[in-house]
Design an enzyme around this catalytic site. Structure first.
Site, PDB file in Angstrom:
ATOM      1  CE  LYS A 113      -4.420  -1.710   1.626  1.00 34.90           C
ATOM      2  NZ  LYS A 113      -5.476  -1.645   2.633  1.00 34.90           N
ATOM      3  CE  LYS A 195      -7.952 -10.268  -2.067  1.00 35.93           C
ATOM      4  NZ  LYS A 195      -7.911 -10.262  -0.609  1.00 35.93           N
ATOM      5  CE  LYS A 198     -12.824  -4.031  -0.472  1.00 36.05           C
ATOM      6  NZ  LYS A 198     -13.697  -4.244   0.644  1.00 36.05           N
TER       7      LYS A 198
END
Ligand code: TRP
Length: 329
Positions: A113, A195, A198
């Protein structure tokens, strides 16, 4: 009979995906009979990246509506919003003081992140796992159903709990990660090496639970495959096809060899349409319920208010014990 305690949650950032459903919520529904379950919406964790406030609020309610539409029974489970149980923030701070910089800087999610949000590497992003530990430890959870990517956060939770118990005597139950083998790890449709997320930039990579049937069909038709034109399960060499098989398997309950037989001699075109239709059919009843639940704000409010009340009773007990042990009045 003493049921084991289960806790899990999903961040309120972004819209939920097929990955959230097949990898998490669908399993939670199966666990609700056997365990004493706490399912939350981690909206405090969402603050570690910048959100539009209106979106954050709406996403929180949407996730709640999805939980219920997918079959989580608010009578059987404690369903709540993290920010509405103040004990999370409070224990989160306390646990910050029992968590080492060195441990936190080894977290792969923090590293990932930090690259993705290079202009906003805030302290909350760094201490994220201590808040997650608080989420889990407040309820003395035995089992935490999570995806593979959260395993490291579970490890640090255990380390923090063990450290605390050693210093002050048994205070926290040491939780186990519950990573179900057969539960699908749904990968991106365009990018099957990672993966389904969203927050993906390519919209065709992701099936959102809110997607209309024609959108779902279109996205599956565009899914990346390979040039062999043969349906067989081979995650390393054929990640795209294997991902579609994985999705089909977890929606229908068919095994990989069932699926290989079913599509013997058939091409990817037919296969993609069949997979898309199975997903459309599986999501249809959930989508129908979802809309009507979401439109009923009063009902949602009732559920999260009661959920927070129930959660707080348990959380406050643990927090009081912690405060007493460390000398906080
Ligand atoms: N970090 C988890 C995720 O991103 C969400 C989460 C927050 C969570 N608190 C939790 C999951 C406690 C399990 C238990 O998926």
């Amino acid at each position: 009979m003493n049921k084991k305690i289960v806790l899990s949650g999903i961040q309120a950032t972004g819209r939920l995906t097929l990955g959230n459903y097949l990898g998490a919520i669908n399993n939670w529904v199966k666990m609700q009979e056997e365990y004493d379950c706490y399912y939350m919406i981690a909206n405090l964790h969402s603050l570690t990246v910048r959100n539009n406030p209106e979106d954050l609020k709406n996403n929180t309610l949407k996730i709640l509506a999805i939980y219920i539409a997918a079959g989580l029974d608010p009578e059987k489970n404690t369903i709540f919003i993290q920010s509405q149980v103040k004990e999370h923030s409070e224990l989160g701070w306390i646990l910050d003081c029992y968590t080492y910089m060195g441990e936190l800087s080894r977290m792969t999610q923090f590293k990932d992140k930090s690259i993705k949000h290079a202009d906003n590497i805030n302290a909350g992003l760094f201490t994220y796992p201590a808040l997650m530990a608080a989420d889990i430890l407040l309820y003395q959870a035995n089992l935490v159903p999570v995806g593979e990517d959260q395993r490291q956060h579970l490890e640090i939770t255990r380390d923090i709990a063990e450290r605390f118990n050693k210093l002050y005597g048994k205070t926290f139950v040491i939780p186990d990660a519950y990573v179900k083998k057969e539960s699908a790890r749904v990968m991106g449709l365009q990018n099957p090496e990672s993966k389904m997320s969203k927050s993906a930039t390519n919209i065709n990579d992701v099936i959102f639970l809110e997607d209309a049937p024609e959108v779902i069909l279109k996205k599956f038709k565009k899914a990346v495959t390979d040039s062999e034109n043969k349906i067989r399960f081979e995650p390393i060499q054929k990640p795209g096809v294997s991902n579609l098989m994985q999705i089909y398997s977890s929606v229908t309950g068919k095994t990989m060899s069932d699926i290989e037989k079913e599509f013997e001699g058939k091409g990817y075109g037919d296969f993609k349409i069949t997979v898309a239709n199975s997903v459309i059919e599986k999501l249809k009843p959930i989508q129908d319920k979802y809309q009507s639940i979401l439109n009923n704000q009063e009902y949602l409010e009732k559920i999260y208010t009661k959920g927070a009340e129930n959660a707080r009773k348990v959380a406050a007990k643990t927090l009081n014990d912690v405060k007493h042990k460390i000398g906080i009045l």
